[in-house]
Design a protein around this motif. Sequence first.
Motif, PDB file in Angstrom:
ATOM      1  N   GLN A  81       3.551 -25.283 -27.669  1.00 45.53           N
ATOM      2  CA  GLN A  81       2.457 -26.001 -27.927  1.00 45.53           C
ATOM      3  C   GLN A  81       1.198 -25.607 -27.915  1.00 45.53           C
ATOM      4  O   GLN A  81       0.408 -25.525 -28.495  1.00 45.53           O
ATOM      5  N   GLN A  82       0.938 -25.555 -26.458  1.00 48.03           N
ATOM      6  CA  GLN A  82      -0.513 -25.081 -25.904  1.00 48.03           C
ATOM      7  C   GLN A  82      -0.741 -23.754 -26.511  1.00 48.03           C
ATOM      8  O   GLN A  82      -2.029 -23.642 -26.882  1.00 48.03           O
ATOM      9  N   LEU A  83       0.000 -22.727 -26.775  1.00 49.95           N
ATOM     10  CA  LEU A  83      -0.124 -21.527 -27.229  1.00 49.95           C
ATOM     11  C   LEU A  83      -0.605 -21.830 -28.801  1.00 49.95           C
ATOM     12  O   LEU A  83      -1.607 -21.006 -28.891  1.00 49.95           O
ATOM     13  N   LEU A 109      13.446 -25.512 -20.398  1.00 48.77           N
ATOM     14  CA  LEU A 109      13.251 -25.647 -21.642  1.00 48.77           C
ATOM     15  C   LEU A 109      11.880 -26.761 -21.959  1.00 48.77           C
ATOM     16  O   LEU A 109      11.033 -26.334 -22.789  1.00 48.77           O
ATOM     17  N   ASP A 110      11.908 -27.826 -21.460  1.00 45.09           N
ATOM     18  CA  ASP A 110      10.771 -28.785 -21.725  1.00 45.09           C
ATOM     19  C   ASP A 110       9.315 -27.940 -21.361  1.00 45.09           C
ATOM     20  O   ASP A 110       8.587 -28.170 -22.150  1.00 45.09           O
ATOM     21  N   VAL A 111       9.298 -27.314 -20.267  1.00 40.21           N
ATOM     22  CA  VAL A 111       8.214 -26.768 -19.808  1.00 40.21           C
ATOM     23  C   VAL A 111       7.851 -25.618 -20.936  1.00 40.21           C
ATOM     24  O   VAL A 111       6.831 -25.659 -21.167  1.00 40.21           O
ATOM     25  N   TRP A 112       8.859 -24.911 -21.260  1.00 36.83           N
ATOM     26  CA  TRP A 112       8.647 -23.644 -22.305  1.00 36.83           C
ATOM     27  C   TRP A 112       8.097 -24.257 -23.536  1.00 36.83           C
ATOM     28  O   TRP A 112       7.194 -23.843 -23.993  1.00 36.83           O
ATOM     29  N   LEU A 113       8.736 -25.343 -23.906  1.00 37.51           N
ATOM     30  CA  LEU A 113       8.188 -26.099 -25.202  1.00 37.51           C
ATOM     31  C   LEU A 113       6.906 -26.328 -25.165  1.00 37.51           C
ATOM     32  O   LEU A 113       5.991 -26.325 -26.284  1.00 37.51           O
ATOM     33  N   ARG A 114       6.438 -27.220 -24.088  1.00 34.83           N
ATOM     34  CA  ARG A 114       5.010 -27.849 -24.050  1.00 34.83           C
ATOM     35  C   ARG A 114       4.249 -26.280 -23.956  1.00 34.83           C
ATOM     36  O   ARG A 114       2.934 -26.460 -24.699  1.00 34.83           O
ATOM     37  N   GLN A 115       4.566 -25.252 -23.221  1.00 35.03           N
ATOM     38  CA  GLN A 115       3.764 -24.073 -23.234  1.00 35.03           C
ATOM     39  C   GLN A 115       3.585 -23.312 -24.843  1.00 35.03           C
ATOM     40  O   GLN A 115       2.640 -22.910 -25.286  1.00 35.03           O
TER      41      GLN A 115
END
Length: 232
Positions: free
Chosen positions: A133-135, A125-131
Amino acid sequence: MHPLLILPLAPLLLLQGLYVRKVTPRLPEPPGARSGETGDGPGLRLLVLGDSAAAGVGAATQSEALSGQLIQKLAGSRRVAWQLWAANGLNTRQSLDMLERAPAGNFDAVVISLGVNDVTGGVSLDVWLRQQQQLAELLRKKFSAHRILFTPLPPMHHFPALPQPLRSVLGERAKQFNRALEDLLRSQADCQLLAFNLPMQADYIADDGFHPSAVTYGLWAGVAAKAITPAE
């Protein structure tokens, strides 16, 4: 489901995942245009971005898929210049890579469908949320996106193609991703999580028991169209 409860199920979940991949029919991306310009009225530059659902898997043609039905709904009051950048199996990291390789451009609105392949692929989940935001940041900076519309993950706990307990585990993860994404986007005025949460019915899902049907694409397109042109 609590992680401590999932751990003993890990071998079964792995076997079920492999079984689903083996037996579930792999529906093709539907034929049809992936870019164009149509309609009358003020100009609107539209991008549909993401995974197999964005690509229209489950529909017979692109005109019955998300992009086609969304364009039809917008073209009555807008001159829509649209592009579809989507592919079967795409996750968020791969979508970011695609955007980074693409030439810079300008889009008034972007409709995003991503997350299912991240959930099934075990992305945290943490990695996905960062992605996510990057998106959003990449769409703003490189593509001048004015309105970024994220689609919630679908109700995977109702997918007929998934056996139990895999269905429940993936469904809970999808719900968790949606709650976290809603929190992330709440303070970002140019971003919105579409209010698209359907009760599952037989005609809402494609023959593979996994992808949307043309009926669902139409409902999804209607929600997205209202978000893109809220004053109309």
